[in-house]
Design an enzyme around this catalytic site. Structure first.
Site, mmCIF file in Angstrom:
data_model
loop_
_atom_site.group_PDB
_atom_site.id
_atom_site.type_symbol
_atom_site.label_atom_id
_atom_site.label_comp_id
_atom_site.label_asym_id
_atom_site.label_seq_id
_atom_site.Cartn_x
_atom_site.Cartn_y
_atom_site.Cartn_z
ATOM 1 N N ASN A 1 0.839 -1.198 0.000
ATOM 2 C CA ASN A 1 0.000 0.000 0.000
ATOM 3 C C ASN A 1 0.879 1.255 0.000
ATOM 4 O O ASN A 1 2.102 1.162 -0.077
ATOM 5 C CB ASN A 1 -0.977 -0.014 1.189
ATOM 6 C CG ASN A 1 -0.264 0.011 2.543
ATOM 7 O OD1 ASN A 1 0.913 0.365 2.646
ATOM 8 N ND2 ASN A 1 -0.976 -0.369 3.586
ATOM 9 N N ASP B 1 -9.304 -9.407 -0.627
ATOM 10 C CA ASP B 1 -8.562 -8.593 0.334
ATOM 11 C C ASP B 1 -8.590 -7.120 -0.069
ATOM 12 O O ASP B 1 -8.682 -6.234 0.792
ATOM 13 C CB ASP B 1 -7.116 -9.090 0.432
ATOM 14 C CG ASP B 1 -6.301 -8.299 1.440
ATOM 15 O OD1 ASP B 1 -6.534 -8.473 2.649
ATOM 16 O OD2 ASP B 1 -5.452 -7.495 1.010
#
Length: 344
Positions: free
Chosen positions: A25, A219
């Protein structure tokens, strides 16, 4: 990089890969879906290899279920993931694979265990995708280990049957203009969906979606739900059992939907569904393919847990799902405490 053990008793492999920016991320934490995908790839390789050690139909190991998986420590860009997979039990038509994931900092040499997972595969014939072939047995080091494996097999079989009861629910998508008018911290405010056309790169030799590809998409959606709820950096803390109810074929459009079901002081539970819609064989209709619960935590800039905003419930159904989520949370918490006591 991959290494292989030829030991007859417990076939095993290890896969190593460095984590890159597109695996993580915006703050450098590797996505839980990336790790789940690596875990599934290792399990598929060892399961397929083992099931083809006998004569007869050639086959491919298809993922049927992933047991609860905890994310013990975060993994970061630049670290090397060591994914070790071992076959620990075989029934007549299924294979249990246990996987450990280790993160290595190649600058300092520090290592840490990030994940432990148990996956179940069934071998599907390459000639006939509706045919499940028999699994070659493995040798066990003791009758006790075989009996323990049998108990795990019976337990997951029962849980799969119980999970099918929930498969009729639908999560309605929410458009961006609607979302801006919704009250913060409600289920509707954060619920999210992702639509994906299944292409050749997503699929196995059979033309069906890799389990790891599906888990990565699940996810991603769960992460969006968690981020919309708390507006902070979030990471996957654990995944309850992921059940693969039906295969998803190349050319299907899949809708991956997630909604918040429960929040504790420092965690969020998100329920995720995967629905498949065959475009070419439209007469078969849309069907529920995969279900799971993901747990996320909120982190500050130093990767320390932050309090999670309480979930605002609207209606009896949301209250019911919240109470069910709370029961799972308390059960898992009690299990973690029991495991800690055993280790001391």
């Amino acid at each position: 990089m991959m290494s292989v053990s030829n030991a007859q008793e417990t076939p095993s492999i290890q896969i190593c890969r460095i984590m890159r920016p597109d695996d993580a991320n915006i703050v450098g934490n590797v996505h839980g879906g990336t790790i789940l995908k690596m875990i599934e790839e290792a399990g598929c390789i060892i399961g397929t290899r083992h099931c083809n050690t006998q004569s007869g139909d050639r086959c491919l190991a298809a993922l049927a279920r992933v047991e609860r998986t905890d994310f013990l420590h975060p993994m970061f860009i630049g670290e090397v993931a060591h994914v070790s997979a071992e076959i620990t039990y075989t029934s007549k038509h299924s294979v249990e694979v246990q996987v450990n994931v280790l993160a290595e900092n190649i600058v300092t040499g520090a290592k840490k265990v990030t994940n432990k997972a148990t996956l179940w595969y069934v071998p599907i014939s390459l000639q006939n995708v509706d045919k499940i072939i028999e699994v070659p047995p493995i040798e066990y080091s003791s009758p006790e280990r075989e009996e323990a494996g049998k108990k795990r097999y019976e337990a997951q079989k029962l849980e799969r049957l119980e999970d099918k009861v929930r498969n009729g629910e639908i999560i309605m998508s929410v458009s961006l203009p609607d979302r801006q008018t919704k009250e913060p911290f409600t289920v509707v405010c954060s619920q999210s969906s992702l639509i994906h056309l299944v292409g050749p790169s997503d699929c196995t030799l059979h033309g069906f979606v890799h389990g790891g590809v599906t888990m990565k998409l699940m996810d991603e959606v769960a992460g969006i739900v968690a981020a919309r709820h708390c507006k902070t950096n979030i990471v996957t803390a654990s995944v309850d059992a992921i059940n693969f109810h039906r295969k998803i074929k190349k050319g299907c459009v899949i809708t991956v939907s997630g909604r918040m079901t429960f929040t504790s002081n420092k965690s969020m539970e998100i329920e995720v569904f995967v629905d498949a819609d065959p475009l070419v064989e439209a007469e078969k209709g849309k069907y529920r393919a995969v279900t799971a619960f993901f747990t996320y935590i909120s982190l500050d800039k130093e990767n320390k847990p932050l309090p999670v905003p309480p979930l605002k419930l609207e209606g009896e159904e949301e209250q019911k799902r919240f109470e069910e989520g709370k029961a799972r949370y308390l059960q898992n918490k009690a299990k973690r405490l029991a495991d800690k006591e055993r280790q001391q």
